[in-house]
Write a protein that holds these residues in place. Structure first.
Motif, mmCIF file in Angstrom:
data_model
loop_
_atom_site.group_PDB
_atom_site.id
_atom_site.type_symbol
_atom_site.label_atom_id
_atom_site.label_comp_id
_atom_site.label_asym_id
_atom_site.label_seq_id
_atom_site.Cartn_x
_atom_site.Cartn_y
_atom_site.Cartn_z
ATOM 1 N N GLU A 79 41.800 36.922 49.612
ATOM 2 C CA GLU A 79 41.959 36.942 48.256
ATOM 3 C C GLU A 79 43.092 37.815 48.010
ATOM 4 O O GLU A 79 43.413 38.744 48.861
ATOM 5 N N ARG A 123 35.685 34.719 42.313
ATOM 6 C CA ARG A 123 35.207 34.729 43.838
ATOM 7 C C ARG A 123 35.380 36.097 44.296
ATOM 8 O O ARG A 123 34.293 36.729 45.200
ATOM 9 N N GLY A 124 36.439 36.897 44.166
ATOM 10 C CA GLY A 124 36.769 38.030 44.708
ATOM 11 C C GLY A 124 35.463 39.015 44.475
ATOM 12 O O GLY A 124 35.145 39.757 45.360
ATOM 13 N N TRP A 144 42.610 40.601 42.721
ATOM 14 C CA TRP A 144 41.488 39.431 42.681
ATOM 15 C C TRP A 144 40.981 39.159 41.046
ATOM 16 O O TRP A 144 40.730 40.429 40.285
ATOM 17 N N GLU A 145 40.703 38.106 40.534
ATOM 18 C CA GLU A 145 40.021 38.165 39.052
ATOM 19 C C GLU A 145 38.738 38.639 38.902
ATOM 20 O O GLU A 145 38.038 38.305 39.655
ATOM 21 N N ARG A 163 40.808 46.925 42.353
ATOM 22 C CA ARG A 163 39.459 46.527 42.684
ATOM 23 C C ARG A 163 38.847 47.145 43.500
ATOM 24 O O ARG A 163 39.418 47.976 44.456
#
Length: 271
Positions: A128, A137-138, A132-133, A24
Protein backbone atom coordinates in the motif's frame (compact mmCIF):
# COMPACT_ATOMS: atom_id res chain seq x y z
CA UNK A 1 15.73 9.05 12.07
CA UNK A 2 18.39 10.02 14.58
CA UNK A 3 21.77 8.29 14.42
CA UNK A 4 24.18 7.71 17.27
CA UNK A 5 27.83 6.92 16.63
CA UNK A 6 27.72 5.31 13.18
CA UNK A 7 26.60 7.48 10.28
CA UNK A 8 23.79 6.26 8.07
CA UNK A 9 23.82 7.56 4.50
CA UNK A 10 21.62 10.55 3.60
CA UNK A 11 20.07 8.38 0.89
CA UNK A 12 18.93 5.78 3.43
CA UNK A 13 17.62 8.45 5.80
CA UNK A 14 15.71 10.08 2.94
CA UNK A 15 14.17 6.70 2.04
CA UNK A 16 12.84 6.20 5.57
CA UNK A 17 11.60 9.75 6.25
CA UNK A 18 8.23 9.37 4.45
CA UNK A 19 7.44 6.32 6.60
CA UNK A 20 8.39 8.16 9.81
CA UNK A 21 6.12 11.10 8.97
CA UNK A 22 3.21 9.42 7.17
CA UNK A 23 -0.23 10.68 8.25
CA UNK A 24 -1.63 7.14 8.47
CA UNK A 25 -1.56 5.08 11.72
CA UNK A 26 0.30 2.12 10.15
CA UNK A 27 2.47 2.02 7.01
CA UNK A 28 4.51 -0.82 5.55
CA UNK A 29 8.23 -0.54 4.82
CA UNK A 30 9.93 -3.03 2.44
CA UNK A 31 13.70 -3.17 1.82
CA UNK A 32 16.25 -5.90 1.12
CA UNK A 33 19.65 -5.72 2.85
CA UNK A 34 22.92 -7.59 2.18
CA UNK A 35 24.54 -10.01 4.58
CA UNK A 36 26.74 -8.42 7.20
CA UNK A 37 25.15 -4.95 7.05
CA UNK A 38 25.01 -3.18 10.42
CA UNK A 39 23.01 0.00 10.83
CA UNK A 40 24.78 1.33 13.91
CA UNK A 41 22.79 2.76 16.82
CA UNK A 42 19.87 4.92 15.73
CA UNK A 43 16.24 5.63 16.60
CA UNK A 44 12.96 6.44 14.89
CA UNK A 45 10.24 8.84 16.02
CA UNK A 46 7.68 6.08 15.46
CA UNK A 47 7.27 2.59 16.83
CA UNK A 48 8.13 -0.31 14.55
CA UNK A 49 7.40 -3.97 14.09
CA UNK A 50 10.65 -5.29 12.60
CA UNK A 51 10.00 -8.39 10.51
CA UNK A 52 11.80 -10.23 7.72
CA UNK A 53 10.37 -12.74 5.27
CA UNK A 54 13.87 -14.24 4.98
CA UNK A 55 17.16 -13.84 6.81
CA UNK A 56 17.90 -13.27 10.48
CA UNK A 57 18.26 -9.89 12.19
CA UNK A 58 20.16 -9.25 15.41
CA UNK A 59 18.95 -6.16 17.20
CA UNK A 60 20.90 -4.52 20.03
CA UNK A 61 19.03 -1.98 22.15
CA UNK A 62 21.85 -1.38 24.59
CA UNK A 63 20.00 -3.15 27.40
CA UNK A 64 19.02 -6.29 25.46
CA UNK A 65 20.13 -8.29 22.46
CA UNK A 66 17.34 -9.74 20.30
CA UNK A 67 17.41 -12.41 17.62
CA UNK A 68 14.67 -11.98 15.00
CA UNK A 69 14.40 -14.93 12.57
CA UNK A 70 11.51 -15.36 10.11
CA UNK A 71 8.18 -16.23 11.79
CA UNK A 72 8.95 -13.66 14.51
CA UNK A 73 8.82 -9.88 14.74
CA UNK A 74 10.32 -7.37 17.15
CA UNK A 75 8.16 -4.51 18.40
CA UNK A 76 10.21 -1.43 19.27
CA UNK A 77 8.60 1.65 20.82
CA UNK A 78 9.13 5.11 19.36
CA UNK A 79 12.56 6.67 19.97
CA UNK A 80 14.07 3.35 21.10
CA UNK A 81 17.79 3.35 20.29
CA UNK A 82 18.79 0.19 18.44
CA UNK A 83 21.27 -1.27 15.96
CA UNK A 84 20.42 -3.99 13.45
CA UNK A 85 22.90 -6.52 12.07
CA UNK A 86 22.00 -8.85 9.22
CA UNK A 87 22.89 -12.55 9.58
CA UNK A 88 22.80 -13.41 5.89
CA UNK A 89 20.73 -11.44 3.33
CA UNK A 90 17.57 -10.01 4.91
CA UNK A 91 14.29 -9.21 3.18
CA UNK A 92 12.81 -6.76 5.69
CA UNK A 93 9.07 -6.08 5.68
CA UNK A 94 8.39 -3.79 8.63
CA UNK A 95 5.53 -1.66 9.92
CA UNK A 96 5.86 1.90 11.21
CA UNK A 97 3.16 2.87 13.73
CA UNK A 98 1.88 6.27 14.79
CA UNK A 99 1.79 6.83 18.55
CA UNK A 100 -1.95 6.23 18.90
CA UNK A 101 -1.67 2.96 16.98
CA UNK A 102 1.42 1.71 18.84
CA UNK A 103 -0.21 2.34 22.22
CA UNK A 104 -2.85 -0.25 21.30
CA UNK A 105 -0.33 -3.11 21.02
CA UNK A 106 2.56 -2.62 23.45
CA UNK A 107 4.52 -0.12 25.54
CA UNK A 108 7.87 -1.93 25.67
CA UNK A 109 10.05 -3.91 23.29
CA UNK A 110 9.00 -7.52 22.75
CA UNK A 111 9.50 -10.35 20.27
CA UNK A 112 6.28 -11.88 19.00
CA UNK A 113 5.30 -14.93 16.99
CA UNK A 114 4.15 -13.81 13.54
CA UNK A 115 1.17 -15.89 12.46
CA UNK A 116 0.54 -16.79 8.85
CA UNK A 117 -2.27 -14.24 8.83
CA UNK A 118 -0.10 -11.45 10.24
CA UNK A 119 2.63 -12.26 7.72
CA UNK A 120 0.22 -11.83 4.82
CA UNK A 121 -1.20 -8.63 6.34
CA UNK A 122 2.32 -7.18 6.67
CA UNK A 123 3.10 -8.03 3.05
CA UNK A 124 -0.18 -6.48 1.90
CA UNK A 125 0.46 -3.36 4.00
CA UNK A 126 3.89 -3.01 2.39
CA UNK A 127 2.19 -2.96 -1.03
CA UNK A 128 0.00 0.00 0.00
CA UNK A 129 1.16 3.61 -0.50
CA UNK A 130 2.16 5.57 2.63
CA UNK A 131 -0.88 7.82 2.10
CA UNK A 132 -3.38 5.03 1.62
CA UNK A 133 -7.03 5.97 1.24
CA UNK A 134 -8.81 6.46 4.60
CA UNK A 135 -11.57 3.88 4.93
CA UNK A 136 -10.09 1.77 2.13
CA UNK A 137 -7.99 -1.40 2.00
CA UNK A 138 -5.09 0.21 3.86
CA UNK A 139 -7.37 1.05 6.78
CA UNK A 140 -8.63 -2.52 7.10
CA UNK A 141 -5.11 -3.94 6.86
CA UNK A 142 -3.95 -1.48 9.52
CA UNK A 143 -6.72 -2.48 11.94
CA UNK A 144 -6.11 -6.20 11.39
CA UNK A 145 -2.35 -5.79 11.84
CA UNK A 146 -2.78 -3.97 15.14
CA UNK A 147 -5.21 -6.61 16.38
CA UNK A 148 -2.88 -9.48 15.43
CA UNK A 149 0.19 -7.81 16.97
CA UNK A 150 -1.72 -7.13 20.18
CA UNK A 151 -2.83 -10.78 20.40
CA UNK A 152 0.53 -12.32 19.43
CA UNK A 153 2.44 -14.45 21.93
CA UNK A 154 5.69 -12.97 23.29
CA UNK A 155 8.78 -15.15 22.74
CA UNK A 156 11.93 -15.63 24.87
CA UNK A 157 14.29 -14.22 22.23
CA UNK A 158 15.50 -11.19 24.15
CA UNK A 159 18.81 -11.57 25.95
CA UNK A 160 19.37 -9.08 28.82
CA UNK A 161 22.73 -7.31 28.68
CA UNK A 162 24.49 -6.16 31.86
CA UNK A 163 25.71 -2.58 32.25
CA UNK A 164 28.75 -3.24 34.43
CA UNK A 165 31.98 -2.89 32.40
CA UNK A 166 33.48 -6.07 33.88
CA UNK A 167 30.47 -8.14 32.91
CA UNK A 168 30.39 -6.49 29.49
CA UNK A 169 33.84 -7.88 28.74
CA UNK A 170 32.59 -11.37 29.50
CA UNK A 171 29.31 -11.15 27.60
CA UNK A 172 30.94 -9.53 24.54
CA UNK A 173 33.36 -12.45 24.30
CA UNK A 174 30.55 -14.99 24.69
CA UNK A 175 28.36 -13.27 22.11
CA UNK A 176 31.28 -13.47 19.67
CA UNK A 177 32.10 -17.11 20.56
CA UNK A 178 29.10 -18.82 22.20
CA UNK A 179 30.91 -22.18 22.15
CA UNK A 180 33.70 -20.87 24.42
CA UNK A 181 34.02 -23.49 27.17
CA UNK A 182 35.67 -21.36 29.86
CA UNK A 183 33.93 -21.57 33.24
CA UNK A 184 33.09 -18.75 35.61
CA UNK A 185 36.44 -19.03 37.37
CA UNK A 186 38.23 -18.56 34.03
CA UNK A 187 36.06 -15.56 33.15
CA UNK A 188 36.80 -14.01 36.54
CA UNK A 189 40.35 -13.42 35.31
CA UNK A 190 39.05 -11.69 32.16
CA UNK A 191 36.72 -9.51 34.21
CA UNK A 192 39.28 -8.80 36.93
CA UNK A 193 36.78 -9.84 39.61
CA UNK A 194 36.25 -12.91 41.76
CA UNK A 195 34.01 -15.69 40.46
CA UNK A 196 31.68 -15.14 43.41
CA UNK A 197 31.37 -11.45 42.53
CA UNK A 198 30.72 -12.30 38.89
CA UNK A 199 28.02 -14.81 39.80
CA UNK A 200 26.28 -12.31 42.07
CA UNK A 201 26.46 -9.51 39.48
CA UNK A 202 25.16 -11.75 36.67
CA UNK A 203 22.10 -12.57 38.73
CA UNK A 204 21.56 -8.95 39.80
CA UNK A 205 21.96 -7.39 36.33
CA UNK A 206 20.39 -10.00 34.05
CA UNK A 207 18.01 -11.88 36.33
CA UNK A 208 19.74 -15.10 35.27
CA UNK A 209 22.63 -17.21 36.50
CA UNK A 210 25.81 -17.27 34.41
CA UNK A 211 25.00 -20.82 33.31
CA UNK A 212 21.45 -19.88 32.27
CA UNK A 213 22.62 -16.78 30.41
CA UNK A 214 25.33 -18.66 28.53
CA UNK A 215 22.87 -21.42 27.63
CA UNK A 216 20.49 -18.87 26.14
CA UNK A 217 23.34 -17.25 24.18
CA UNK A 218 24.32 -20.64 22.79
CA UNK A 219 20.80 -21.71 21.87
CA UNK A 220 20.12 -18.32 20.27
CA UNK A 221 23.29 -18.65 18.19
CA UNK A 222 22.17 -22.14 17.18
CA UNK A 223 18.77 -20.80 16.12
CA UNK A 224 20.47 -18.17 13.94
CA UNK A 225 22.68 -20.84 12.39
CA UNK A 226 19.74 -23.15 11.67
CA UNK A 227 17.69 -20.32 10.16
CA UNK A 228 20.58 -19.55 7.80
CA UNK A 229 20.99 -23.15 6.66
CA UNK A 230 23.24 -24.95 9.18
CA UNK A 231 22.63 -28.62 9.97
CA UNK A 232 21.34 -29.63 13.43
CA UNK A 233 24.74 -31.25 14.13
CA UNK A 234 26.54 -27.99 13.34
CA UNK A 235 24.03 -26.02 15.44
CA UNK A 236 24.54 -28.44 18.35
CA UNK A 237 28.30 -27.83 18.18
CA UNK A 238 27.74 -24.05 18.13
CA UNK A 239 25.56 -24.45 21.22
CA UNK A 240 28.26 -26.47 23.00
CA UNK A 241 26.40 -29.80 22.94
CA UNK A 242 28.16 -33.10 22.20
CA UNK A 243 24.81 -34.86 21.80
CA UNK A 244 22.42 -33.81 19.03
CA UNK A 245 19.37 -35.33 20.84
CA UNK A 246 20.26 -33.44 24.05
CA UNK A 247 20.62 -30.27 22.00
CA UNK A 248 17.26 -30.90 20.34
CA UNK A 249 15.52 -31.29 23.70
CA UNK A 250 17.06 -28.10 25.11
CA UNK A 251 16.32 -26.21 21.88
CA UNK A 252 12.68 -27.25 21.85
CA UNK A 253 12.29 -26.35 25.53
CA UNK A 254 13.66 -22.88 24.83
CA UNK A 255 11.94 -22.00 21.54
CA UNK A 256 8.98 -24.33 21.20
CA UNK A 257 10.15 -25.86 17.90
CA UNK A 258 12.60 -28.54 16.84
CA UNK A 259 15.97 -27.81 15.18
CA UNK A 260 14.53 -29.31 11.98
CA UNK A 261 11.60 -26.91 12.07
CA UNK A 262 13.95 -23.99 12.72
CA UNK A 263 16.02 -25.01 9.71
CA UNK A 264 12.92 -24.73 7.53
CA UNK A 265 13.01 -20.98 8.23
CA UNK A 266 15.95 -20.80 5.78
CA UNK A 267 14.53 -19.82 2.36
CA UNK A 268 16.74 -22.39 0.60
CA UNK A 269 15.29 -25.31 2.58
CA UNK A 270 12.18 -27.12 1.47
CA UNK A 271 10.17 -30.10 2.68
Amino acid sequence: METIGQFLSPTRQAEILPFETAPRPVVGFARNYPAGLSTGMHSHPRAQLLYAISGVMRVDTGGSNYLVPPTTGLFLPADAEHAISMDGPVAMRALFMREDAASRVARAAKVIAVSGLLREVILAACAEPVDWEPGGRGHHLSELALDEIGRASPLPLGLPLPRDARLRRVVSALLARPDDTRNLEDWATVANASSRTLARMFRAETGMSFRQWRQQVRLTAALSALATGATPARAAAIAGFDSVPAFGAAFRAQFGLTPGQARQLHPGMHG
